[in-house]
Design a protein around this motif. Structure first.
Motif: not given
Length: 844
Positions: A593-600
């Motif tokens: 993950s990216c710390g809960g941010s949306p994945l791109h």
């Protein structure tokens, strides 16, 4: 919108119109019109000169007015034109002598590219005079200096302050001679005339929205002649007047030409769609080098990195960087910049961040794309559409709006460059005993990758590449690894309120957009060729689902392999958010993950199990690999940006053999050998004397050995023929334990006659009651029980001295006796007998 490729390609619609200046003009002593001009829309003559009149004129007319003329609709193809005229404008000498002029501007679209219109502005002027004093003479200024300056202004969407100045023309005009002169008493006027060099060239950048473009002509008159009784000349200190045309209106909408984001970060082979046997390439990585189409070859001079343009002004465009320019300092650019009407060479240029000439749009369908330059909108094409190797490449346009979309010869086929051996088979490792065997201690080396692999074959064909080496071992059961497939996938990204499926991308670089478009709503991931049972899942707000299932923006991802593949391979992956920063690598079902941010974006690769820590081009085979199977895998990335080549090169598997037997000596049950030597396998072997010296511990008397078992029960026979990779021998250190009397016990035996029994028959001394010297193996624990009692005569009776349980560390017996002792070296222990006490009676 098509669900297949997510793109819509339509014609650009344009609406042209002609508007009048809907303002009241100052009216001064109106006179008869010079000609019947019904298209004036009621405009009146404006009279005056000087700064006061000029300021009053602009105050009344305004700088930017759209007007209310009728609109004309139509597609913007070459040849469509629209014109506007001014009213007559008058300069008076007196009520009986004055000069008039009218202008006409015609904007013609005569050339288009995918990003620009070229508008040709044709200036025409009609002039006339009124000379009541002398009908025989015309009045007009006709000097060769800067008499009349016409300036064209361009505005977009009624922007304030009159727009941007495009160009100025100085024109010498007259009504003295030539065709088209009309006389009516004191009136003399001309038809509209063109003057050499008075045309305007205006480039209009096409945009993906409705935009109103206006063109306004302004004029300044400085010098003029007039005739009364004689010729007169007057030079004005400031312009007699400036006046404006009506606006030429253009409403334009262009469907957005967004580069296909899925090409970002990939290493590409670019070929003409109609001649796939040719590659876009360069002869060498230097500035000014022209680009050509060359015969297909696996060379970094034919490979390009699609780099997202770093300048926000050019978002959506790419730099095409040749892999052979390892530092990334060169990119494909258009010579001479643009926009322009004539073709321009495609060449390598030094990196310049704000240079539109190096910003390239990639647009098309599937693997077939158009490549056109942002500075001109011209498409990349072969000179003369040549199909020959060596033909030069240029940027050019046929001049018709949207004309490239139907021109298949302007299309290019884009494919991912691959790395491997020339024939796709396994390669030989240098230093192997033969094609299938490696010897322990040998130095194995991957051959020169610039020659052995492709791209390569020669150093010049492998410039700009970095190599990654991985060594793996297995037990030799089953088939050896011969290839490592790639993970591929299609990303579904959010786009406003909709979701758009992108074309397939290799996960070696990225599936997704790294912030170029929206976040991932789904990702359909698989392994080339299938059979690996890849399972990918994504999570939104903590709820997990199949990654290929479209839904809310993903915030986490996990991947794992299934079936037998999971025993032989791992899948490693990482994710990035909108900022493009990658997470750490995860593996086999771990949550990324990216710390809960949306994945791109997602990056993933298959990795064989059993990788060694060694990652260099050379490996010295350690003994621990004896009996194992060894394989080397080589992968490649670009030196600039570390973009991954797809594929890998795999060596022929080697069975590791050991031509020697390693003899290891272990002592006292220790895990590490105290001494090691290597001898020829199948030779007769006798235990080494040096091994005893290495095994003997301080304070011990000798080493007892050697044995073939750890319990030291089966002796090793010198002269035995050794077999196999390893022979382990075992031994033990031996210490001596000696016994002595304590001081108190020595007095007992020295001052009395002592006997072994109560009957006082068998006399004993101090030496005879002690145990003999005892050999004990290192680490053994001795227990000291009670020694037999001794007897002596006192007061006419037999008295008993009782043996004490345990042993003392010294003769003084200052410390209590120890019942047990762990022997780690030779030592002396002290034994004692206790005398009876007299307390009115003798107490033993």
């Amino acid at each position: 919108m098509s669900a297949g490729d997510g793109r819509v390609l339509t014609r650009r619609g344009f609406v042209f119109g002609l508007g009048a200046l809907a303002v009241g003009l100052i009216m001064y002593n109106p006179r008869m019109a010079f000609a019947d001009e019904p298209w004036w829309d009621g405009s009146l003559i404006f009279r005056g000169h000087g700064a006061w009149y000029a300021s009053r004129f602009w105050k009344e007319v305004g700088s930017v007015q759209a007007g209310a003329g009728a609109e004309q609709a139509g597609n913007m193809y070459t040849g469509l034109q629209v014109a506007a005229k001014t009213p007559w404008v008058e300069w008076d000498i007196s009520a009986r002598q004055f000069i008039r002029a009218a202008t006409k501007i015609t904007m013609v679209c005569d050339f288009t590219t995918e990003l620009y219109y070229h508008m040709n502005g044709k200036l025409e002027i009609a002039c006339g005079s009124y000379n009541e004093l002398n009908v025989s003479y015309n009045l007009w200024h006709t000097d060769s200096g800067d008499d009349t300056r016409f300036t064209l202004y361009h505005t977009i969407d009624d922007e304030p302050e009159g727009g941007v100045e495009e160009d100025s023309k100085v024109v010498v005009i007259d009504n003295e001679a030539g065709a088209g002169i009309h006389r009516d008493g004191c009136h003399v006027w001309t038809d509209y005339r063109e003057y050499p060099g008075s045309n305007y060239s205006v480039w209009v950048r096409r945009v993906d929205r409705d935009a109103m473009h206006g063109f306004q002509l302004r004029s300044w008159f400085w010098n003029y002649y007039y005739y009364g009784k004689d010729w007169y000349y007057q030079r004005a200190d400031d312009p007699p007047i400036g006046f404006s045309t009506k606006w030429v209106k253009q409403r334009a909408r262009r469907v957005g030409i967004a580069s296909e984001a899925q090409w970002a970060g990939r290493v590409l082979v670019i070929s003409p769609a109609t001649v796939p046997s040719l590659h876009l390439g360069v002869e060498g990585p230097w500035a000014g080098q022209g680009c050509s189409v060359l015969a297909a070859a696996s060379s970094t001079r034919h490979h390009w990195i699609a780099v997202e343009h770093e300048d926000e002004l050019f978002a959506g465009t790419f730099r095409l960087v040749p892999v052979c320019a390892g530092d990334g300092s060169l990119s494909l650019g258009q010579a001479g910049g643009g926009p322009r009407l004539d073709p321009s060479a495609a060449q390598l240029q030094q990196l310049a961040e704000a240079d539109r000439a190096q910003a390239v749009w990639v647009h098309g369908r599937g693997p077939c794309q158009w490549l056109f330059n942002d500075c001109s909108g011209m498409a990349l094409d072969r000179v003369g559409a040549s199909q020959e190797s060596g033909a030069q490449v240029q940027f050019h346009s046929n001049g018709y709006a949207d004309g490239e979309w139907d021109n298949e010869s302007h299309m290019w086929h884009l494919a991912d460059a691959r790395f491997g051996t020339e024939d796709g088979g396994p390669f030989d490792l240098d230093g192997a005993a033969d094609s299938s065997t490696a010897v322990v201690g040998a130095s194995l080396c991957v051959p020169d990758p610039r020659v052995a692999f492709r791209p390569g074959g020669a150093s010049a064909d492998a410039e700009g590449i970095r190599y990654e080496h991985a060594w793996l071992v297995d037990d030799g059961q089953g088939e050896a690894v011969s290839e490592v497939p790639e993970v591929v996938g299609r990303a579904c990204v959010s786009l406003g309120r909709e979701c758009l499926w992108l074309d397939a991308q290799p996960a070696a670089n990225m599936v997704g957009t790294r912030g170029r478009a929206g976040a991932l709503c789904a990702a359909d991931l698989s392994v080339e060729g299938g059979g690996f049972g890849l399972v990918a899942r994504i999570a939104s707000s903590g709820a997990w689902r199949d990654a290929a299932e479209k839904g809310a923006e993903a915030q986490a991802l996990s991947m794992k392999l299934g079936g037998d593949a999971a025993l032989r391979f791992h899948v490693r992956y990482r994710v990035c958010g909108k900022d493009g920063n990658w997470s750490e690598w995860f593996q086999d079902g771990q949550e990324a993950s990216c710390g809960g941010s949306p994945l791109h974006g997602v990056s993933a690769r298959i990795v064989p199990a059993g990788l060694l820590e060694e990652t260099g081009q050379m490996l010295q085979v350690p003994e621990r690999l004896a009996g194992k199977r060894l394989v080397c895998i080589v992968r490649a990335t670009t030196a600039h940006l570390h973009a991954a080549y797809l594929g890998c090169a795999v060596s022929k598997p080697l069975h590791v053999v050991n031509p020697f037997t390693t003899v290891r000596y272990f002592v006292d049950g220790e895990r590490e050998p105290c001494w090691t030597e290597r001898v020829d396998e199948s030779s007769s072997y006798s235990a080494a004397l040096d091994a005893r010296s290495a095994a003997l511990k301080p304070g011990c008397e000798k080493v007892k050995g050697w044995f073939t078992d750890a319990a030291c029960t089966v002796p090793f026979a010198d002269g035995t023929v050794v077999q196999g990779a390893m022979l382990d021998l075992f031994g033990r250190n031996v210490a001596e334990v000696r016994y002595a009397l304590t001081e108190m016990s020595r007095e007992l035996f020295s001052q009395r006659r002592c006997f072994a029994e109560k009957q006082l028959e068998t006399e004993v001394d101090g030496e005879s009651v002690l145990p003999p010297v005892q050999e004990v193996v290192y680490g053994e624990v001795l227990s000291f029980s009670r020694r037999p009692s001794v007897w002596y005569e006192a007061e006419g009776r037999a008295r008993e001295a009782v043996g004490i349980i345990g042993a003392y560390a010294d003769a003084s017996a200052a410390q209590p006796p120890a019942p047990k002792l762990k022997v780690t070296c030779s030592t002396t222990v002290y034994l004692a007998w206790a005398l009876p006490r007299y307390e009115g009676i003798w107490v033993s």
